[in-house]
Scaffold this active site. Structure first.
Site, PDB file in Angstrom:
ATOM      1  N   ASP A  46      35.628  39.236  48.348  1.00 43.34           N
ATOM      2  CA  ASP A  46      37.175  39.841  48.536  1.00 43.34           C
ATOM      3  C   ASP A  46      37.705  39.109  49.758  1.00 43.34           C
ATOM      4  OD1 ASP A  46      39.261  41.942  48.252  1.00 43.34           O
ATOM      5  OD2 ASP A  46      38.690  42.230  50.284  1.00 43.34           O
ATOM      6  N   TYR A  51      44.087  37.899  55.878  1.00 41.42           N
ATOM      7  CA  TYR A  51      42.756  37.735  56.835  1.00 41.42           C
ATOM      8  C   TYR A  51      42.534  36.389  57.488  1.00 41.42           C
ATOM      9  CZ  TYR A  51      41.240  41.688  53.790  1.00 41.42           C
ATOM     10  OH  TYR A  51      41.320  43.027  53.116  1.00 41.42           O
ATOM     11  N   LYS A  76      44.453  38.567  47.965  1.00 44.48           N
ATOM     12  CA  LYS A  76      45.636  39.449  48.038  1.00 44.48           C
ATOM     13  C   LYS A  76      46.713  38.751  48.514  1.00 44.48           C
ATOM     14  CE  LYS A  76      42.517  42.811  49.620  1.00 44.48           C
ATOM     15  NZ  LYS A  76      41.621  41.977  49.947  1.00 44.48           N
ATOM     16  N   HIS A 106      49.107  43.117  48.368  1.00 46.19           N
ATOM     17  CA  HIS A 106      48.280  43.827  49.566  1.00 46.19           C
ATOM     18  C   HIS A 106      48.857  45.027  50.109  1.00 46.19           C
ATOM     19  CE1 HIS A 106      45.633  42.407  53.043  1.00 46.19           C
ATOM     20  NE2 HIS A 106      45.612  43.680  52.699  1.00 46.19           N
TER      21      HIS A 106
END
Length: 284
Positions: A46, A51, A76, A106
């Site tokens: 994931d 990120y 996402k 997200h």
């Protein structure tokens, strides 16, 4: 070797129930963690645009030597990209892959309907095998269900023994949407992890308290993605397949629910998310 458990999504795609999360990991940490995880038998990874480690995850998949089709890759879309026609293509480029197994919206922020439409288009083109939502509430999911062509398969949200989300899960079950837990260990809250019920079960099964909690999640139907940069923790977090909790033990754990969440979204936060542009182009 441990045996992974899979769940069938509402479009027939099979998704592993235990994976590695890369939230808050730097590119180097994410790359090392994903390689460790894939070597330990994990098959679900994931990540997310926000990120800023998608390139590192893509590199790790290649370096691992594990065939791409054996890996279930989840990422996402961030709100500031919901209206960008090429958001999915750019995500694929960063991950250096031809397809994404599961793509999520997200945050329920900005023009998320436009973001959902982008994902539907990518799904119809075969660039994405399944689509879903993250951090959406029941009413927001309902809103998507009323306008979508392609049904969301997964909701990623905060779930753990202190916030078991019984009502939300009943709603999701009716809609055939699977729940995925981020913060599966409750943001590392010691009080939660050291609950007596987990300590007792850990000694009974020869496992750690965290392993008992992760096993509880899977048996409760929650997909888990604990994050870690420690190879030993990564291995331990996947060593969940050689024991099972009894119905009575599951019922005991149900009793410690407090409806206590650690993440609280506000309208101001959501507005901020829509304006925040993650530095994805400078990714290493």
């Amino acid at each position: 070797m441990s045996n992974q458990t899979y769940v069938k999504l509402n479009n027939g795609v099979e998704m592993p129930m235990a994976g590695i999360g890369t939230f808050m990991l730097s590119p180097d940490e994410a790359e090392n963690s994903v390689i460790s995880a894939l070597q330990a038998g994990y098959r679900l990874i994931d990540t997310a645009n926000a990120y800023v480690n998608e390139k590192a995850v893509g590199r790790a998949m290649k370096k691992s030597g594990v065939a791409r089709e054996e890996i279930f890759l989840e990422t996402k879309l961030w709100p500031s990209f919901y209206e960008q026609e090429d958001a999915v293509e750019k995500t694929l480029e960063r991950l250096d892959t031809d397809y994404i197994d599961l793509l999520l919206i997200h945050q329920p922020s900005g023009n998320y309907i436009a973001g959902y439409r982008l994902m539907e288009k990518a799904y119809k083109e075969g660039k994405v095998k399944a689509i879903g939502l993250s951090n959406f509430t029941g009413p927001q999911i309902q809103e998507i269900l009323e306008v979508c062509d392609v049904k969301p398969t997964v909701l990623q949200t905060e779930v753990h023994p202190y916030s078991q989300e019984k009502e939300l899960k009943e709603f999701l079950e009716k809609e055939e949407i699977v729940i995925q837990a981020w913060y599966p260990l409750g943001h590392g809250d010691k009080a939660l992890i050291e609950e007596q019920v987990f300590t007792g079960l850990a000694s009974k099964y020869g496992k750690s308290n965290a392993q008992i909690i992760l096993r509880w999640h899977m048996q409760a139907g929650n997909i888990v993605i604990p994050g870690s940069k420690n190879p030993e923790h990564i291995r331990d977090n996947f060593d969940l397949f050689d024991f099972a909790l009894t119905e009575e033990e599951m019922a005991q754990i149900a009793l410690i629910n407090k409806d206590k969440r650690y993440y609280h979204s506000t309208p101001e936060m959501l507005e901020g998310y829509a304006k925040m542009v993650p530095p994805v182009d400078e990714q290493k």
